[in-house]
Each structure stands twice: as structure tokens, then as C-alpha cells.
Design a protein around this motif. Sequence first.
Motif, PDB file in Angstrom:
ATOM      1  N   GLN A 126       0.813  -1.225   0.000  1.00 35.40           N
ATOM      2  CA  GLN A 126       0.000   0.000   0.000  1.00 35.40           C
ATOM      3  C   GLN A 126       0.844   1.272   0.000  1.00 35.40           C
ATOM      4  N   SER A 127       2.152   1.105   0.008  1.00 38.11           N
ATOM      5  CA  SER A 127       3.050   2.259   0.081  1.00 38.11           C
ATOM      6  C   SER A 127       3.320   2.813  -1.317  1.00 38.11           C
ATOM      7  N   LEU A 128       3.544   4.129  -1.406  1.00 37.87           N
ATOM      8  CA  LEU A 128       3.770   4.801  -2.673  1.00 37.87           C
ATOM      9  C   LEU A 128       4.745   5.952  -2.460  1.00 37.87           C
ATOM     10  N   LEU A 129       5.737   6.013  -3.379  1.00 39.66           N
ATOM     11  CA  LEU A 129       6.707   7.100  -3.310  1.00 39.66           C
ATOM     12  C   LEU A 129       6.862   7.689  -4.716  1.00 39.66           C
ATOM     13  N   ALA A 130       6.753   9.015  -4.827  1.00 41.93           N
ATOM     14  CA  ALA A 130       6.878   9.722  -6.119  1.00 41.93           C
ATOM     15  C   ALA A 130       8.170  10.518  -6.141  1.00 41.93           C
ATOM     16  N   LEU A 131       8.959  10.390  -7.277  1.00 45.30           N
ATOM     17  CA  LEU A 131      10.263  11.034  -7.396  1.00 45.30           C
ATOM     18  C   LEU A 131      10.284  11.919  -8.647  1.00 45.30           C
ATOM     19  N   HIS A 132      10.832  13.116  -8.488  1.00 43.97           N
ATOM     20  CA  HIS A 132      11.077  14.002  -9.636  1.00 43.97           C
ATOM     21  C   HIS A 132      12.571  14.263  -9.695  1.00 43.97           C
ATOM     22  N   GLU A 147       2.870   2.562   4.233  1.00 46.39           N
ATOM     23  CA  GLU A 147       1.668   2.141   4.953  1.00 46.39           C
ATOM     24  C   GLU A 147       1.753   0.647   5.267  1.00 46.39           C
ATOM     25  N   ASP A 148       1.593   0.326   6.550  1.00 44.90           N
ATOM     26  CA  ASP A 148       1.561  -1.065   7.027  1.00 44.90           C
ATOM     27  C   ASP A 148       2.763  -1.856   6.552  1.00 44.90           C
ATOM     28  N   VAL A 149       3.942  -1.276   6.670  1.00 43.93           N
ATOM     29  CA  VAL A 149       5.165  -1.981   6.304  1.00 43.93           C
ATOM     30  C   VAL A 149       5.553  -2.884   7.478  1.00 43.93           C
TER      31      VAL A 149
END
Length: 832
Positions: A126-132, A147-149
Motif C-alpha cells: 500500500q506504500s507509494l513514493l513519487a520522485l522528480h 503504509e503497514d510496512v
Amino acid sequence: MAVLKWGAAVLVGLAVVVALALAWLWPRGLSLTGLGWGHAEQLVYRQQGCELVKARGLNISGIWPLQFSADALAVTPCPGGGSAGIPAFPKGRLSITKLSYQDFPAIGVELTSLGDSLEAKVHYQQSLLALHWQLPDGQFTFTGTLEDVPPTQGVVSLSGSGLFDGKLQQLSAKAQSDGLSVAGQRLALVAAAKLEGDAWQLDAQSRAPLAVASFTADWQLHGAGRLDGTLALIGSADISSPLGPLHLAASSRDLQQASWQLGGQGITAQGTLSRQWLTVSSAKLAQAGGELSLTAPLQLALAGEGEAPISLAGQYQQLKLDSQGQLSWQPGQVNLAGSAGLAGRFEGQDIKAKVPFELSQAQLSLAPFTLAVSGDYGKGALVNSATQVLHFNQPALSLGLDWQYQGKTLNGTVTLAKDQTGLLGGIKADSSALLDKGGAAHLVGAYRLSPEPMLLAGSYIRFDEGLIQQNLLLPAELNLATNLLFKGGLNGQLAIKGQGLVRSDARVPAWQGQLTLAGQQGRWQLSIPRWQGQLGGDFQRQLQRWRGKVQGHLALGAGVSQALPVTFEGGELALDGNWQWPALKAAGKLTVRHASGLWGASAFQGGAADFNVDFDKALSANGSASLAGIDIGTPVTGLEGKASYQQGQWHFRDIQAALLGGSLSAKALDWPGSTPQPVALDDLNLASIAALQAKPVVALSGRVSGRIPMVLGPDGISIEGGELANTGPVAIEVLNVDSVQSLKASNTGVKVALDALGNLAVDTLNAGFDMNKDGQATLKVLIKGHNPQQDLPVNLHYSHQENLRQLLRSLRIGDEVADKVKAQLKEQGDKP
């Protein structure tokens, strides 16, 4: 730490994605196998002989912009690889279902090139990471959530920036969570990390106190190191606990093991923490004058369940504790099973016990045990005869009580419970006979052990009636008027009362009083309302004994006279002395002043006495006594002598008094007595005897002396074989009064006899005299003499029985009546 690990995995994954893009654009070292239309089974990219990237299941879904995906991709860092610079990326899109890097969890990646920048999205559950990533300078920013790691539950917010130019040169990251759950514990934290070249720094702290059971903590963590593996971690926590404020400090030079120290008011502990073990090398708790410590290191496996031996030692004042047990745990439950040994001295008592127990979070189970106690006030035991379970939310314990003191026993039960304030309980016990016969005690009370030991107000002891020597002690009662505290000795106030005391020669009516205790000293007061009497005094403990004073006064009246051989009508008694206990002893001075009353039928007044009294298993007294006067049928005045008392018997010595113009004396008299005791009568004036007549009939002159054996009974005087004789000339003259003339006129023989006795010179006068305790007397008189007027010899034998007291009383009654009439007329004055 788990959250930081997952965050690091994501950041490293981003770096790997960039490395993959470079490998894709620079084909040198690139090899493909299993090629097909828009498909390759495997891709391998080598750099200077190192397999940097290896991908499987590649599929091309678009040519321009380029779009392809990989089923799995693994990246291995290669040594010696410097910065290769940042190329210009063609526009395109790369999708990787499973990206692996060393031991970090596999993640999913979507990479989109916009020419002058690169956008990436990293997915893990459920985890999400956005990179620019801005090209070509290599600056990048990222935001996202974890989330919930595992092993956490909850959301961690991530944000940061950095520089990647083919190698990660700089990184700043921040993590924050307001509700992260780790192993069931709620954690709120904020963390910041920085990377400059190969040097890194980490700072983290709690945003809200961490709560574990009844403990709460605010914590901080600081770390610094280099990417080659050298590091230093320092952590601390300020803990609020039932034992007071605590401070925890920890440090580590590697991620394999940390050292920690715990301190607080009276608390010290230290040990190590590794990935497998928590070791407590030493620990000590010192509270309220006592201490408890580990006697051997305690090693606990960091596992969901396990067990470990534990050894403790403690001391409170002179009381020592030794405990051996086994600590075990499993999810949701911790148990300690073992035994505790107690030995030593506490509050003046020697104590010894071995108590088997089993302890959990909710209850304490106690197997049968005996707690032996002995001291100055006896010996005994508290006995747990069956296994009992104490639930901490509402504990209750019942123990049997067996006590012995100087051959007496006390048996009953003692209960223990807990309320919001602390430990409390009750006691109910009955004693054996405390007196020579009877006198058992019945104790009913309530007590507290915490926050301070005390026996509560309202507790009482009731005593049955019983005999002590020849004294019957009637039922009595002792009640706590205030709480009785034990700190520094006994402190409190007790009310006492009793129905009295009865003995063969006396009776004490109902009494009441109070006892005030103040540590090793106190004061007692006792009153006897019917006697208008007061007793009291101070006392203190010295050399294992209680010693004190006693002062008192008593009004001598009818109430005091119950069961006594005398009836008091007035007077005062005072006592001033001292005592000690146990092995009761007492001594003092007893004084009597202005005593008056009746002894049998004999009235007395002006009594006084001064005695030294002593009690050592029995009462004794020695001193002097006097009476201003006592009427034994005729007044006896100025009576005085020495006196002593022992075992219910009075002994009088050197007695003397004035009687009928002469004297009365005795070397020794015992009272009460049953045998005649000689009393000497010397030089009694016959004229004084004749003066007792209310209406004189006979005139007497001369003196007599003699010996009167007296029996001083408990309820009066009797005389057996008394003898009187004249000591010189005696003259008897029958007066010619109306009563004598009437007798002469009534009978010629009487006239002749009275004329012969009318003027008689006596040569010999012998009188024998007996009298019982009621005054009934028998008089036998022999008179030899002559009538000088008639020159007639006279021998007279006379025997007469009369109640002497009544006779003498009747002889004086006329004068007494006349005196009373005159006194009444004087009071009335001129009133009719």
C-alpha cells in the motif's frame, strides 16, 4: 527502525532505477538473450566485468516514446564505479514489476522520461513514493507514504531532496507518523536523515509519549556514520513510571549490539541489546529503606516466547530476601514461578519463611507456607494451609494465626486485601485463659499495611471474667479510639473499661479510662465513678521493660465499703508510686486522712495512715495508723500504732490508746483474727465509768487494771475471759435518788442490801468479762469490803448479762436527745 529500513530500501531502489536507465541507454556491456519480436528473456548489463543489472521477461509495448516492462530486475552494486555523468534520456516509459536490490524487499517501479527530467513511482504493497529527477544537474525531490510496512501498522509520511549524478552525492529526508503501531504499541515520531558524500546523520524523536502498561516515555535517537559501515548511535528516553521518573540511555558502534543504562530515584540497571538477546547484567531497586537486586545476569531472548532463570536478593532493614525462579513469556502473557526466602529481624521480631509462588500480570498464586515469627512478645506463625490466588485488581488472602507468649496462646485468622490507598486487612483471634483461671481475650480488628502500617480505630479486645490469685476480675474491654500507628513504637489512643473486681475482703466497682501511646512512652488514666476515684500516670519503655508512675486519690464513702469490714462515711485516700512490667512489680506510698465510719457496731473518726506499699506477685504494706476515736461501747481515744499487711492479714504493733481515764495497750494484734489476743487495760478510773450514767445512781472512786483477750474478727470485736481487778482502795456509794428510794420502799430485803452498799469501802474487786461481736456481755463480779457506817462486812457475788453497747448507749441517750433538742431550738431561734 523498521520504518527507517523500509524508507532506505525505497531510496536505494530509486537509485537503482536510475542506474537501470543508464544501462539501457549505453549499450556497451549490454547483452540480450532469448530475443523475440518485442520480447527478450534476459538482459544483462556489465560494467568493467561486474554484473550491474540483470533483468528477466522484458517486453516492448511502444517504440516512440519507448515503452517496455520487465517481470523481474536485480541490481548489484559494483566496486570502483565512479560517477558516469548523467545522459540525456529519450522520452519513454519503463515498468518493472519486481525490482530487487541486495536484501531489501522487492518493489514495483514505473519510470517516465520527459527528456529533461525523470519521473518515477515506486510501489510496495500500500506504500507509494513519487520522485522528480531534474536532468542534467541531478537534483531530485520525493514525497510519499509508507503504509503497514511489516512489522509496523500505520502510515509514515516521507519527503526529501538530494543530488544524484550517477552516484548519490547528497540526500535530505524527513519521516513523520502520528499513529504507528509496532508490536501493539502506538508510536508517534518524527525523523530527519542527511547524506553528504559517504557521511550520514540521523535524528529522531517522539512526537507524543510512548505508553507501555503504566509506563510512558519521551525518547530521542541520534546517529552518525559513514557508508563504509562505521557508525555511532546514541538514544535516550525520559520515562514516567510507578517507581518515579526514570532515564534510559543507549549507545551502539555497530548495528549488532547496543549498550544501555537505566537510572532513577533509587533505581540502577545496565545491560546490552542485540538482535537476538536483551541482557540485564545488573539491576538494583532501592525504595522506602529497602533494596532488591539481581544476583546473576538475566538474559532474555528477543522472541515471541521463551524462558530464562532469574535470581534476586533483597533487604529491608534487618530482613533479607532470597528468591530463585524461572521467567517465561509468550504472546500476551508473562509468568514468574519460584520461591522467596525471608529471614532476619523486622520491627523487633525474628522472621523466617520459604514462600513458593507463581506471578503473572493479573495474579499471584501462593502455595502452602509457614511464616515463623518470634520476639519479645512471644513466638508464633502465620500459616497458609492451601494454595491461594491473589487477583491484583481485587486481591484477598487469608492466613491462620498461631501465637504463644508466656505459656498463653492466641489463635485466629488474618486477612489481607487491597483498595485504592494500599494494602489492608482484618484480624480475628481468641486467646487461652490469660489469668489463673479464665480471663480469655477476644480480638477483633482491622489494619493497614500501606501506605503506613496501622491498626484501625474501632478495633477492640474483650476480656472474659477470670481469677487472678484471690481476685475475680469481671469482664473488661479495650477499644481503639484512634488509629494505632507502629512507626517508632506504638502511637494512638485507647479507651478502656471494665465491670470491676471482686475479692473476699473488697470489691472494686465498674471503672473506665484511656491509654495514650506515643512511641516508647505514654500516659494512662483510670476513674471509678462510684468511688469518686482517679488513677493515672506517665510511663516509658526502658531496657525491655515498661516503667511508669501512678498517682491517685479516692474519696472514702459508702461506695468504697462494698464487701469491706468497715463502712466509711468520710475521708480521703491518696497513692503515689511507680511500677514496671512484664513481671509486674509496684511500690509507692499510700496515705489516709480524716477517715470516719463504722466498724461493725463501733463508730470511729479521725482515721489516718501512712503506708509504704509493695506488689511483687502479692500485695504488702508497712507503716503506721491512728484513730482519733472509736466507740466500742465506751470511747477509746488517741488510738495509734504500727501496722503491716501481707496476704490479706493486718498486723498491728505497739498499740496504745486512752480509755476511761486510763490506758489501753497491746504489743501485737492481728486482724482479722480468730483467736484471743491480749489487750492490757491500765489504771482505769471508776469515776469515769460512773460518769457514763445519764442519771447517776452509783458513785464510784478508785482504779482498776486488767487483761482483756480480744478476738478481732472481720466484722467486729469479741472478748473471751477478760479480767479486771482493783489496784488500790475502791469506794462505792449508792446515791439516795428517787429510783433508789422506790426500790427501798418496794422490799425490805432490797432496802437492807442497798443500805449495806450505800457506803462501801472495797478491799477486793474482781470482775470477769465476756462479750461477743454484737456487744452481748456477761459480767461476773466479786466484791469484798465493809460498810464503815454500819461496821458491816460485805461479800457480794454478782452475775449479770446485758448488751453492753446498747446499755452504754441507753445510759447516754438522754444527754444526746437533750443536746439535739437544744441544737434544734437554737436553729429555730424565736420561730414558733
